[in-house]
Motif scaffolding. Structure first.
Motif, short mmCIF file in Angstrom:
data_model
loop_
_atom_site.label_atom_id
_atom_site.label_comp_id
_atom_site.label_asym_id
_atom_site.label_seq_id
_atom_site.Cartn_x
_atom_site.Cartn_y
_atom_site.Cartn_z
N UNK A 72 18.97 4.08 -9.31
CA UNK A 72 18.40 3.56 -8.08
C UNK A 72 17.62 4.65 -7.34
N UNK A 73 16.58 4.22 -6.67
CA UNK A 73 15.87 5.08 -5.74
C UNK A 73 15.67 4.27 -4.45
N UNK A 74 16.32 4.70 -3.37
CA UNK A 74 16.18 4.05 -2.07
C UNK A 74 15.11 4.80 -1.28
N UNK A 75 14.13 4.06 -0.78
CA UNK A 75 13.00 4.67 -0.08
C UNK A 75 12.92 4.10 1.34
N UNK A 76 13.10 4.96 2.34
CA UNK A 76 13.05 4.53 3.74
C UNK A 76 11.98 5.32 4.48
N UNK B 93 0.83 -1.22 0.00
CA UNK B 93 0.00 0.00 0.00
C UNK B 93 0.85 1.26 0.00
N UNK B 94 2.09 1.15 0.50
CA UNK B 94 2.96 2.34 0.59
C UNK B 94 3.38 2.86 -0.78
N UNK B 95 3.53 1.98 -1.74
CA UNK B 95 3.85 2.40 -3.11
C UNK B 95 2.77 3.35 -3.61
N UNK B 96 1.52 2.98 -3.38
CA UNK B 96 0.40 3.79 -3.87
C UNK B 96 0.25 5.08 -3.06
N UNK B 97 0.62 5.03 -1.80
CA UNK B 97 0.57 6.26 -0.98
C UNK B 97 1.61 7.26 -1.50
N UNK B 98 2.84 6.78 -1.71
CA UNK B 98 3.92 7.67 -2.13
C UNK B 98 3.62 8.33 -3.48
N UNK B 99 3.00 7.57 -4.39
CA UNK B 99 2.80 8.08 -5.75
C UNK B 99 1.35 8.48 -6.03
N UNK B 100 0.57 8.74 -4.98
CA UNK B 100 -0.85 9.01 -5.19
C UNK B 100 -1.13 10.32 -5.91
N UNK B 101 -0.15 11.24 -5.90
CA UNK B 101 -0.37 12.55 -6.50
C UNK B 101 0.14 12.66 -7.93
N UNK B 102 0.26 11.53 -8.61
CA UNK B 102 0.69 11.58 -10.01
C UNK B 102 -0.31 12.39 -10.83
N UNK C 299 12.94 14.42 1.17
CA UNK C 299 11.93 13.79 2.01
C UNK C 299 10.57 14.26 1.54
N UNK C 300 9.69 13.30 1.26
CA UNK C 300 8.32 13.60 0.87
C UNK C 300 7.39 13.11 1.97
N UNK C 301 6.53 13.98 2.45
CA UNK C 301 5.56 13.59 3.47
C UNK C 301 4.19 13.43 2.82
N UNK D 49 11.85 9.05 3.07
CA UNK D 49 13.20 9.56 2.84
C UNK D 49 13.75 8.88 1.58
N UNK D 50 14.06 9.69 0.57
CA UNK D 50 14.39 9.16 -0.75
C UNK D 50 15.82 9.54 -1.13
#
Length: 254
Positions: free
Chosen positions: A192-196, A27-36, A172-174, A181-182
């Protein structure tokens, strides 16, 4: 093809340990990119379908469709659309919008479809994820074999040179109260994109990894796959591709 068609589960090689199989299904993938940008996606689809001059009854495959934002809009334009993606969660979400002319199914893009399509769209850098380079060629051949004789295919990929030149190393995207933290970097011809982040007392870490494929790489693979590259564009308004400046690498082939 019916909406209830069972998921395709046979794959050329195991995928469950790969980053995209786990990250895309959270679900976090969709949260992070929900504002496409949906409006930008719709402009792109308008321009693309007009350029390809697709007939009104055209049958389109949206390959690696995610939650179906392009598929849903293409269907609203009147086309019969199949959205296919490896992520069961994404397909479950997309299927809420299914109708008689809009279908979704779980599918590995390395496998061709029995059904033939008038157009196949692979959008928003949904290519170059595999560990084995040979899988890229396998995917192109699967696209080729899933097209009708007069069908067109489109790959919308990042313009690697532009991306590397403008890479933001850290930010950092909230979103929804979660601080993502990207970190971004280039290594071994991959971006690469590291996402923590942490949520509900748990720590999470995911890595996105995409091959740094340039136009010459695609041209070589397409020639090997027996594909004819017809045109190349550099943005969603289908303007000319410039290696240094263009944001996208959009390839039309058959």
């Amino acid at each position: 093809m019916s909406e209830s068609k069972p998921p395709i589960t046979h794959q050329p090689s195991p995928i469950t340990d790969n980053w995209y199989a786990s990250w895309f299904d959270t679900p976090y993938y969709h949260i992070l990119y929900k504002d496409r940008d949906y409006e930008e996606a719709q402009v792109f689809m308008d321009n693309l379908t007009e350029y390809l001059n697709l007939p009104e009854e055209a049958n389109i495959l949206d390959l690696a469709c995610g939650k179906g934002r392009h598929s849903i809009y293409l269907n609203q334009l009147g086309y019969e659309v199949t959205g296919a993606d490896l992520s069961e969660n994404s397909i479950n979400e997309a299927s809420k919008s299914a109708n008689d002319k809009l279908h979704f199914e779980v599918h590995d893009m390395r496998i061709s479809f029995e059904e033939k399509f008038d157009a196949i769209f692979n959008l928003f850098t949904s290519f170059g994820y595999f560990e084995d380079d040979a899988d890229n060629l396998t995917t192109l051949k699967a696209i080729r074999d899933s097209l009708t004789e007069y069908g067109f295919a489109v790959i919308d990929f990042m313009n690697v040179d532009h991306v590397i030149e403008n890479l933001i190393p850290e930010e950092t995207k909230t979103v929804d109260g979660i601080d993502f933290h990207i970190k971004r970097y280039e290594k071994d011809n991959h971006i690469y994109k590291e996402i923590s982040f942490s949520d509900k007392g748990k720590e999470f870490h995911f890595t996105e990894k995409v091959q740094a494929l340039r136009l010459a790489d695609f041209e070589k693979m397409m020639e090997e796959a027996g594909i004819y590259l017809l045109d190349v564009f550099g943005d969603y308004k289908l303007r000319k591709f410039y290696k240094a400046q263009s944001e996208r690498l959009i390839m039309i082939f058959k």
